[in-house]
Each structure stands twice: as structure tokens, then as C-alpha cells.
Design an enzyme around this catalytic site. Sequence first.
Site, PDB file in Angstrom:
ATOM      1  CG  HIS A   1       9.414  -8.911  16.293  1.00 58.91           C
ATOM      2  ND1 HIS A   1       8.706  -7.615  15.892  1.00 58.91           N
ATOM      3  CD2 HIS A   1       8.707  -9.313  17.552  1.00 58.91           C
ATOM      4  CE1 HIS A   1       8.020  -7.412  17.058  1.00 58.91           C
ATOM      5  NE2 HIS A   1       7.867  -8.419  17.606  1.00 58.91           N
ATOM      6  CG  ASP A   2       5.356 -10.322  16.271  1.00 62.70           C
ATOM      7  OD1 ASP A   2       6.151 -10.941  16.924  1.00 62.70           O
ATOM      8  OD2 ASP A   2       4.686  -9.232  16.639  1.00 62.70           O
TER       9      ASP A   2
ATOM     10  CG  ASP B   1       9.026  -3.036  21.621  1.00 58.53           C
ATOM     11  OD1 ASP B   1       7.883  -2.958  21.997  1.00 58.53           O
ATOM     12  OD2 ASP B   1       9.198  -3.840  20.604  1.00 58.53           O
TER      13      ASP B   1
ATOM     14  CG  ASP C   1       4.058  -5.908  23.037  1.00 59.09           C
ATOM     15  OD1 ASP C   1       4.283  -6.088  21.668  1.00 59.09           O
ATOM     16  OD2 ASP C   1       3.431  -6.427  23.695  1.00 59.09           O
TER      17      ASP C   1
ATOM     18  CD  GLU D   1       1.618  -5.584  18.366  1.00 58.36           C
ATOM     19  OE1 GLU D   1       1.896  -6.406  17.749  1.00 58.36           O
ATOM     20  OE2 GLU D   1       1.639  -5.659  19.536  1.00 58.36           O
TER      21      GLU D   1
HETATM   22  C1  NOJ Z   1       3.611  -8.321  20.075  1.00 58.35           C
HETATM   23  C2  NOJ Z   1       4.984  -8.467  19.788  1.00 58.35           C
HETATM   24  O1  NOJ Z   1       5.313  -7.904  18.606  1.00 58.35           O
HETATM   25  C3  NOJ Z   1       5.155 -10.130  19.838  1.00 58.35           C
HETATM   26  O2  NOJ Z   1       6.476 -10.464  19.401  1.00 58.35           O
HETATM   27  C4  NOJ Z   1       4.712 -10.477  21.102  1.00 58.35           C
HETATM   28  O3  NOJ Z   1       4.967 -11.836  21.280  1.00 58.35           O
HETATM   29  C5  NOJ Z   1       3.454  -9.938  21.770  1.00 58.35           C
HETATM   30  N1  NOJ Z   1       3.262  -8.756  21.472  1.00 58.35           N
HETATM   31  C6  NOJ Z   1       3.390 -10.410  23.456  1.00 58.35           C
HETATM   32  O4  NOJ Z   1       4.288  -9.369  23.854  1.00 58.35           O
END
Ligand code: NOJ
Length: 562
Positions: free
Chosen positions: A333-334, A105, A206, A260
Site C-alpha cells: 500500500h506504500d 498490522d 509497522d 517493517e
Molecule cells: C508504514 C506504513 O506502511 C505506512 O502506510 C504508514 O504511513 C507509516 N508506516 C506510518 O505508520
Amino acid sequence: MESGVMLMNNTWYKDMAVYQIWPRSFCDGNGDGIGDIKGIISKLDYIKSLNVDAIWFSPLYKSPNKDYGYDIADYKSISEDYGTLDDFKTLVAEAHSRGLKVIMDLVINHTSDQHNWFIESKKSKDNPYHDYYIWRKGKGKRPPNNWKATFPGPAWEYNEHLKEYYLHLFAIEQPDLNMDNPKVREEIKDIMRFWLDIGVDGFREDVITFISKKEGLPNGFPIPAACGMEHYKNGPHIHEYLSEFKNDVLSKYDCFTVGEAPMMTPEIALKYITEGKNQELNMMFNFQHMEADCFMMTWIRIPFNLKKLKKAFSSWQTELYGKAWNAIYIENHDQPRVISRYGSEEYRVESGKMLATMYICQSCTPFIYQGQEIGMTNIRLPELDMYEDVFTKNNYKMFKKLGFSHEKIMEIAKYASRDNARTPVQWNAEKNAGFTTADKAWFHINPNYTEINVEAAEKDEDSILNYYRALLKFRKENPIVIYGDYKEHCKNSSELYVYERNYEGKRMLVINSFTDKKVDFTAPEGFDLSKGKLVMTNYKYPATSYNGFKTKPYETRVYMFD
Ligand code: NOJ
């Protein structure tokens, strides 16, 4: 359509399926209650047995964990919680020896406020690191502009010593890097080389579409959340910076990238991922299909709407086909657990298998999040102090300000919190679900672990786990699943999601029911199910299929035609 296929390179990153690990909750190897590299190594054979080809690790770097690893304090070291750099090298070697690629990541929109660059940056305005971040004077007593952070509140934090504000699009402890500074970009390239030289095979980048901010940092359109986004999403120099990373570093390695991209549409995505010499990223994670039960974020909930889901998937499938490559996930994870959102806990096994089929049979590189393969569900923590996630805590404050009652906010959090996905993986029915030998795991374990766990799933040939294995094997053995074109049927149905795929004279029909009700299904014109081969399904059937039938709860069927 077939000619589109010819334009595309068939490369390893398209054929692969990826397993995502959120290290803190995967497996504890040293008995301190926290997941770690030793634990991951002990499960590599299990991961391989899923028929995946790569592992994406959520951040393993040194971090004060304000945002559990997404606040990096040192890009070139491994967090002590997880092990050492040597342990990581062993992990890479062990993964590679099993034919598993390793994806890191890469979080470069921001660092932790504990990163040495930031510590230096706030010492003085003439410190060489000052310009590594985005510092501005306020407007009178107010911040430099009206931008809001994703983890709610203003996007600016005042520093008394410097009498300046710094920008943070996420938490206060996550200051944004100034990507316009060429030295910062050199640092990023150096970090990329560091990990690629160790042997990693790619990066998940990210919020990569946020790294270039509009000059002058103008005020944003005044909306309560994400105010200012139009000035940093797909910002003015984004293509320039990504091309620089690609030309100077990534193109020199056999590696791949997935970016992302919040609020991304296929049309804009094509500017980043269209194949050819100007391609900047190999694929993108978009969010549109994760908004079928919410508006922009899981916290603003709407009833699940299958048509919204289908529209999102179909537009990405058709608009990218022959030009660029899709990356699809339904959990990470989000995101809260998908069975608790788009499926049914009552029909957990049926809906878990259906959801897997529904996305893995599309043209994409599929991503599978830890625990998804055994059908883990939301934990629904009842008290605010049981949560760990910064987004949940900040949302609580924001909803309180907006006048929501404590009870109402907790009801939303139980459904929407990212912590639903961050409970330890349930390995067996023993103490702490087999996640740790410590007295207590670092985080709450879902009490349903006695029933839902890997060991139980291994023993049950009809488990979700064994279905994932079969489905991923089926995908690997049939290029139509990976490279076929895509056409949606039954578009007006609010209960059925049906699509066909075509490749080199073969046809495939995928039928998915999103309800426990019996729905009348009629085979689309041109399909005779009695002549097809039923290759994947979540119920047991006699050999013959009819062209009209009533669906069973959360039924899925995949037919193949020669
Ligand atoms: C996306 C990540 O997947 C998330 O977990 C994170 O809190 C935010 N970006 C900030 O880095």
C-alpha cells in the site's frame, strides 16, 4: 551451503505465501462505497484459490484516517467503516476454516492524536498518560531538536496549553509513543494478547525499528529529509523491547512476526532475525529492492537500474541464507504498482509474470498485494485535489518550497504517489469495477478496469492471475524454491537477472529479462538447458531448449534439473 539448510527450522511461516489486503479498497460488502469485512469474507474463496496461505490486513482498527488506518484511535476495536469486532471474529473463523492464517498490522511507534491516551496525555503534565508520549520543552522559540518527520516538516508539534512540544515521526496527527515507559510496553503486550487470544496468527509490525529513541534526543545530522534518523533507527533499547515482547507474549503462542524496517541492511537485520533463542522477529521487510528506480523514496526518481535491483536481492539472499528468513514483496500500500515501475505497461502481461517469477522463485516468504495478481497499474491522477494520501499532500508542499513547479510536482506524483496502489480492486467490467454497489466508490477507480479485472483474468488461461496461481502451486510443490541456496549469474548484465537455486541434489535456473529488446542469453557453465525441464515461462515453447537464445520481451523461464 546445504549444511546451512540443516540449521534452519522448517516452519509454517517459511512455507507460506501471504496476500495483503488494504481493506478500504478491497471489496465493499454493504454498499457504502468503502471496502469492508463483509466484502473480504465474500472473497475468501478467491483468495484461497490463489494458493496463498495467509492474509495480512492493513489496519482495520478505529481510526480518523489521517494516514488511512496507520493512525489508530483504539487498538481493540474495529473501524465502523469495516464492521464490528464480531464481524472480525467471523472473518478469522472463515479464513481459518479455509486454511488461511490471519496477520494483523501492529502500529505501535505512534497512535492517532484521537487515541484516548493522547487526549489524556495533553490534559496536564501530571496526567497519568502524559508520559505515554514524548513531550519536551522547546529551546527558546524553537522545537526541542532539529528532527524532521517522514511526512515532511518538523517532527515536533507545539501544544499551547502545556507549553511543550510532542514528537511525531510521521504526520502531526500521529504522536510517537514513549516506549521507554514500562506502562506503554505493558499496554502493547496487552494489545498483542488481545488479538492473539481472538485467534490471529501473527503481526506485521509497522516501522518497528523506530520505537526506541536515543536518550536526550540529540540533534540529527542536518539533512532535508529524515533528519534525526540516526537517533531512532535501531535505537538504543530496541533489542531489549523486542525481546520483552517476544518473551512475555509472542513465544507463548504459535504465531509469527514480520517487522517493517526502513533503511535496513542484511547485516543489521541479522541482529533481529537470526534464528535461535535470541531471535526477536521472524522476518523483516526491507526497502533496498524498492529503490531500483529512486533514491531513498519513490519521489526522488532515477532511471530504473537492474543492477541496483539485483545487488539488493542478492545480498539479502546470500547473507541471510542458513541463518535467517527473507520476506519479499514487490508491491504494497506504500508502493506504486510494480508493472508501472520495473515492468512495462505495453508488455503488461509478460512483465507482470516475469516480475512474479523473479521474486517468488527466491528463498523467502512471498507477499502479494491486492490487485498485483491481476496486473493492476498506476492510475496517475492528474490533479492534486484528487489525491487522498497524506504523504502525497505533504510532499507537494515540500517540493513547492524547494522551488518545483506545480506541473513538475504533479508529474512526480503521478509516478510516485502511494495512491497509485490504493485504487479499488477491479473485480469486473461492470459499474465501479464491481467493487461497490454504491453510486460512487470512496476513491477513484482506474479507468482501465474494463480491460484489467478479475473476471476477465479468470476466463483467460494465460492471464497474470492464472500465472500467479500456477507459480504459487509450483513453489509449494517444490522445496527447492523455498529452501534452496542462491547463486547469481550474468551479474554484469543490465537487462537480464539470472540466478540458480540448489537443494537436495536438484537444481533450478531462473532467467528473467527486464527489457523489450532481444538480448543474447547463454546458459551459465554447468547448465545444459536441453536436459532441463522448462517448468514456468511466460511464452509458449517447443519442447527442446537451446543453450543460447535471444530473449523475448520481458521473458521469464524457470528450468528444473534432477
Ligand atoms: C508504514 C506504513 O506502511 C505506512 O502506510 C504508514 O504511513 C507509516 N508506516 C506510518 O505508520
